[in-house]
Write a protein that holds these residues in place. Structure first.
Motif, mmCIF file in Angstrom:
data_model
loop_
_atom_site.group_PDB
_atom_site.id
_atom_site.type_symbol
_atom_site.label_atom_id
_atom_site.label_comp_id
_atom_site.label_asym_id
_atom_site.label_seq_id
_atom_site.Cartn_x
_atom_site.Cartn_y
_atom_site.Cartn_z
ATOM 1 N N TYR A 105 0.843 -1.208 0.000
ATOM 2 C CA TYR A 105 0.000 0.000 0.000
ATOM 3 C C TYR A 105 0.873 1.251 0.000
ATOM 4 N N ARG A 106 1.902 1.252 0.855
ATOM 5 C CA ARG A 106 2.801 2.422 0.906
ATOM 6 C C ARG A 106 3.497 2.637 -0.432
ATOM 7 N N GLU A 107 3.831 1.530 -1.096
ATOM 8 C CA GLU A 107 4.551 1.633 -2.361
ATOM 9 C C GLU A 107 3.644 2.059 -3.504
ATOM 10 N N ARG A 108 2.485 1.401 -3.631
ATOM 11 C CA ARG A 108 1.633 1.610 -4.805
ATOM 12 C C ARG A 108 0.525 2.630 -4.583
ATOM 13 N N PHE A 109 0.055 2.769 -3.356
ATOM 14 C CA PHE A 109 -1.057 3.691 -3.075
ATOM 15 C C PHE A 109 -0.719 4.551 -1.857
ATOM 16 N N PRO A 110 0.363 5.337 -1.939
ATOM 17 C CA PRO A 110 0.795 6.096 -0.759
ATOM 18 C C PRO A 110 -0.252 7.073 -0.250
ATOM 19 N N ALA B 57 -3.489 6.762 -0.600
ATOM 20 C CA ALA B 57 -4.585 5.971 -0.038
ATOM 21 C C ALA B 57 -4.228 5.453 1.345
ATOM 22 N N PHE B 58 -2.952 5.148 1.566
ATOM 23 C CA PHE B 58 -2.520 4.655 2.873
ATOM 24 C C PHE B 58 -2.864 5.677 3.961
ATOM 25 N N GLY B 59 -2.554 6.925 3.699
ATOM 26 C CA GLY B 59 -2.904 7.969 4.658
ATOM 27 C C GLY B 59 -4.387 8.255 4.700
ATOM 28 N N ARG B 60 -5.045 8.199 3.539
ATOM 29 C CA ARG B 60 -6.486 8.451 3.492
ATOM 30 C C ARG B 60 -7.246 7.456 4.369
ATOM 31 N N MET B 61 -6.842 6.191 4.322
ATOM 32 C CA MET B 61 -7.562 5.188 5.097
ATOM 33 C C MET B 61 -7.463 5.483 6.587
ATOM 34 N N ARG B 62 -6.319 5.940 7.037
ATOM 35 C CA ARG B 62 -6.181 6.269 8.461
ATOM 36 C C ARG B 62 -7.062 7.465 8.832
ATOM 37 N N ARG B 63 -7.032 8.495 7.993
ATOM 38 C CA ARG B 63 -7.814 9.695 8.310
ATOM 39 C C ARG B 63 -9.306 9.389 8.340
ATOM 40 N N ARG B 64 -9.777 8.640 7.354
ATOM 41 C CA ARG B 64 -11.205 8.322 7.327
ATOM 42 C C ARG B 64 -11.575 7.405 8.494
ATOM 43 N N ALA B 65 -10.686 6.485 8.845
ATOM 44 C CA ALA B 65 -10.963 5.603 9.982
ATOM 45 C C ALA B 65 -11.064 6.401 11.276
ATOM 46 N N GLU B 66 -10.211 7.393 11.433
ATOM 47 C CA GLU B 66 -10.262 8.214 12.641
ATOM 48 C C GLU B 66 -11.568 8.988 12.732
ATOM 49 N N ARG B 67 -12.080 9.432 11.586
ATOM 50 C CA ARG B 67 -13.379 10.115 11.599
ATOM 51 C C ARG B 67 -14.493 9.145 11.981
ATOM 52 N N ILE B 68 -14.421 7.915 11.468
ATOM 53 C CA ILE B 68 -15.429 6.920 11.833
ATOM 54 C C ILE B 68 -15.364 6.638 13.330
ATOM 55 N N LEU B 69 -14.166 6.500 13.866
ATOM 56 C CA LEU B 69 -14.015 6.270 15.305
ATOM 57 C C LEU B 69 -14.557 7.444 16.113
ATOM 58 N N ASP B 70 -14.539 8.627 15.498
ATOM 59 C CA ASP B 70 -15.072 9.826 16.161
ATOM 60 C C ASP B 70 -16.588 9.944 16.004
ATOM 61 N N GLY B 71 -17.204 8.977 15.302
ATOM 62 C CA GLY B 71 -18.662 8.981 15.185
ATOM 63 C C GLY B 71 -19.192 9.563 13.897
ATOM 64 N N ALA C 287 -3.528 -0.301 -11.256
ATOM 65 C CA ALA C 287 -4.238 -1.336 -10.510
ATOM 66 C C ALA C 287 -5.149 -0.667 -9.477
ATOM 67 N N CYS C 288 -6.153 -1.385 -9.029
ATOM 68 C CA CYS C 288 -7.093 -0.804 -8.071
ATOM 69 C C CYS C 288 -6.887 -1.422 -6.686
ATOM 70 N N GLU C 289 -7.198 -0.651 -5.668
ATOM 71 C CA GLU C 289 -7.038 -1.114 -4.289
ATOM 72 C C GLU C 289 -7.904 -2.334 -3.999
ATOM 73 N N GLU C 290 -9.115 -2.343 -4.553
ATOM 74 C CA GLU C 290 -10.027 -3.456 -4.275
ATOM 75 C C GLU C 290 -9.420 -4.793 -4.659
ATOM 76 N N ALA C 291 -8.631 -4.812 -5.744
ATOM 77 C CA ALA C 291 -8.002 -6.064 -6.169
ATOM 78 C C ALA C 291 -7.010 -6.559 -5.120
ATOM 79 N N LEU C 292 -6.326 -5.650 -4.452
ATOM 80 C CA LEU C 292 -5.405 -6.050 -3.385
ATOM 81 C C LEU C 292 -6.150 -6.774 -2.271
ATOM 82 N N TRP C 293 -7.259 -6.217 -1.839
ATOM 83 C CA TRP C 293 -7.999 -6.799 -0.722
ATOM 84 C C TRP C 293 -8.619 -8.143 -1.086
ATOM 85 N N LEU C 294 -9.150 -8.241 -2.283
ATOM 86 C CA LEU C 294 -9.885 -9.451 -2.655
ATOM 87 C C LEU C 294 -8.998 -10.534 -3.253
#
Length: 642
Positions: free
Chosen positions: A68-73, A75-89, A359-366
């Motif tokens: 993720y850091r290599e191919r989607f740098p 997105a790597f940070g975006r996922m953390r920021r969005r997760a923190e907002r979700i944790l904040d409600g 390439a798309c991120e979804e392919a990595l996960w699935l």
């Protein structure tokens, strides 16, 4: 048993397939008693909880942080920021940030259902895989929100307005969130026991509430079966699994055409059906019991590729409620480019790989990190200069930066038209890689009946309105039915290199006193970057004709110096055009009515019209219309300078 209005019943008799009508009438006559679900026993709950610990994996179990850091740098940070907002409600519903516990003002239940689908928990759990510091807070929030839902909605006591599709999607997302957050072992046994009982109750509810009673069941029934299938795999329920496998294969064969298009006349619901079948395919493969869905999925991916616009969107024909499964990656509502990339990696098909498309991120996960290497090694291909999908009802011409999509085909659901619009012969045009002539979108479903019909109506689309009539009649109180009256004739499409054209027609206006037939010929001159839209109206007497073009950018009457020079250069194609009568669009394109005097005066009007960029959002956009009374037969020509 509710009664069907006579006019609607007659429309169904005219439009729907006889076998569908017979089956629906038989089911309606017999009725379908809904048994009260028996309580889940402690033994059943314990067995299901044990099964969850060993459930087949839908997602890769390999570490993804480094790639993720290599191919989607970003997105790597975006996922953390969005997760923190979700944790904040904070959650995002149809593109809007809302507090998870805030009351929803909309009368449309889609908003509540979307929140209860818990897609945000799937995104949070995925982020916790990449950012280990989020793991414990993510698990705590997943447990808190699921337990709160179960407190407010005890298993076996579904609300009266509960859609079985929502139960299915919710179950898929709950299972996915648990897996991505570390699996059942990572949670307290007491919570997993309670969750297992709730999932068992969901499976029983789906089994006894299948949405198969309509004239032509569609994505809801497919979703019921896929949800039951995923529950069967996770809870080790062989009986459910075999029933669901048969149901999925049956619906895939019934709902997906030979051209790879889903049968609902909606490019957005094609995506939803594709995601459903993809999850079933991957889940079954992981469990060691593959489903024979490969050819169907490959055809659906190729339909996506064939109708894809230069900006990676689909043309937007038909309904869209922005529905997605497993929304790990936030995407614009009409984005389909990631699906094409996912299909290329899954099937190792170079014809699905677009030039300069990553390439798309979804392919990595699935599919796992190896999928990036597979995708990178595939040679890219260029889009076909033209494409035609008869059953999907979408036909496309292309040039460099130019995209022309014509809608002409079935209304979907074997004539019922649940998610169709009155958009026969409508156009979507891109130039410079951006939208120019647009589809207006959906608006909403049940919150505003008049708004719902306005977005479905003929006048909302880039087509012709005759005598103020709809192409196919709409019926009050039937927001998810549009029985097909405007039948499309087979589309002729020819491509001779520098010049390509499509000819289409429909008979929806034959029911009018003048028995009007509308035929549209669309010709693209690639080198000249010029599109001719030629509309021919045959019939008897006179008819009020209105040609409508909804636009993305601002429109103004009169051509600037740059456009005037272009019109002079195009004189061999369009003849002499008064720049004062041209509609300039966003300083980059233009519309001009040609040869209007032989057919009678057509008045030009530029007005605002509603446009829905995402579900539940409506904003004004320009619409250009030429209207007047014509003696039939008549032909009207409009030039689109690209």
């Amino acid at each position: 048993m509710s009664r069907i209005a006579p006019d609607y019943a007659l429309a169904l008799l005219r439009a729907a397939a006889p076998r569908d009508l017979t089956r629906a009438a038989w089911k309606r006559a017999l009725g379908k008693p809904r048994p009260r679900l028996s309580p889940i026993t402690d033994r059943e709950r314990a067995r299901a909880a044990s099964a969850l610990v060993y459930a087949p994996l839908l997602f890769t179990d390999q570490p993804l942080g480094a790639i993720y850091r290599e191919r989607f740098p970003r997105a790597f940070g975006r996922m953390r920021r969005r997760a923190e907002r979700i944790l904040d409600g904070e959650v995002e519903i149809f593109g809007r940030a809302l507090r998870i516990d805030a009351p929803l003002a909309s009368a449309d239940p889609k908003w509540r259902w979307e929140r209860e689908r818990a897609g945000h928990l799937v995104e949070l759990a995925a982020a916790s895989r990449l950012h280990p510091a989020l793991a414990d807070p993510a698990r705590a929030l997943i447990r808190t929100q699921l337990e709160r839902f179960l407190d407010e909605n005890p298993p076996g006591e579904e609300r009266a307005d509960t859609s079985p599709l929502e139960v299915a999607v919710r179950a898929i997302h709950w299972l996915s969130a648990i897996e991505l957050a570390g699996g059942a072992r990572a949670f307290a046994p007491r919570f997993i026991s309670r969750l297992a009982g709730a999932l068992l109750a969901s499976g029983r509810f789906l089994l006894t509430h299948l949405e198969d009673g309509g004239v032509a069941p569609a994505n809801h029934l497919l979703g019921n079966w896929v949800g039951l299938h995923q529950l069967a795999l996770a809870l080790d329920e062989p009986g459910w699994r075999e029933l669901a496998r048969a149901g999925i294969l049956r619906e895939a064969a019934r709902q997906v055409g030979d051209d790879g298009a889903h049968f609902e006349a909606s490019t957005a619901y094609h995506r939803f059906a594709l995601e459903l079948l993809l999850i079933a395919h991957l889940g079954a493969r992981s469990a060691g019991a593959p489903l024979a869905l490969g050819p169907t999925l490959l055809g659906m991916f190729h339909f996506c590729r064939g109708v894809l616009a230069p900006d990676g969107s689909d043309p937007g024909f038909g309904d869209s409620d922005d529905a997605r499964l497993l929304p790990i990656v936030p995407r614009p509502p009409r984005d389909r480019a990631y699906l094409v990339a996912l299909g290329a990696a899954l099937f190792r098909d170079p014809s699905l790989k677009r030039r300069r498309a990553p390439a798309c991120e979804e392919a990595l996960w699935l599919l796992g990190p190896e999928t990036v290497r597979i995708y990178d090694e595939l040679p890219a291909s260029i889009e076909a200069a033209s494409a035609s999908f008869r059953q999907g009802g979408v036909h496309v011409l292309r040039a460099r930066g130019i995209y022309v999509a014509l809608r002409s085909g079935p209304y979907g659901q074997h004539g019922v038209g649940g998610h169709a619009h009155n958009d026969q012969l409508a156009l979507v045009v891109h130039t410079g890689g951006r939208p120019l002539i647009i589809d207006p979108g959906t608006g909403g479903y049940t919150g505003d009946a008049l708004g719902r019909d306005r977005f479905r109506g003929t006048a909302a689309h880039a087509t012709a309105v005759v005598d103020g009539a709809e192409q196919s009649p709409m019926f009050a109180g039937r927001p998810f039915a549009l029985p097909e009256r405007a039948r499309a004739l087979p589309v002729v499409i020819e491509d001779r290199g520098d010049r390509a054209w499509m000819i289409a027609a429909h008979d929806g206006y034959l029911r009018l006193p003048g028995r009007v037939r509308h035929e549209r010929r669309v010709t693209l001159h690639r080198a000249a970057r010029l599109l001719f839209v030629e509309d021919r109206f045959t019939g008897r007497g006179e008819a009020a004709i209105e040609l409508r073009f909804p636009l993305l950018d601002e429109a103004r009457l009169g051509a600037g110096a740059k456009l005037t020079a272009r019109l002079r250069a195009l004189a061999p194609f369009v003849g002499a055009i008064d720049p004062a009568r041209v509609v300039e669009i966003g300083g980059r394109a233009a519309l001009a009515l040609l040869e209007d005097r032989p057919v009678g005066p057509l008045a030009l009007r530029i007005q605002d019209a509603p446009y829905s960029p995402s579900y539940g959002t409506v904003e004004p956009r320009p619409l250009v219309a030429w209207a007047g009374r014509l003696t039939l037969p008549s032909t009207v020509r409009v030039a689109v300078v690209l």
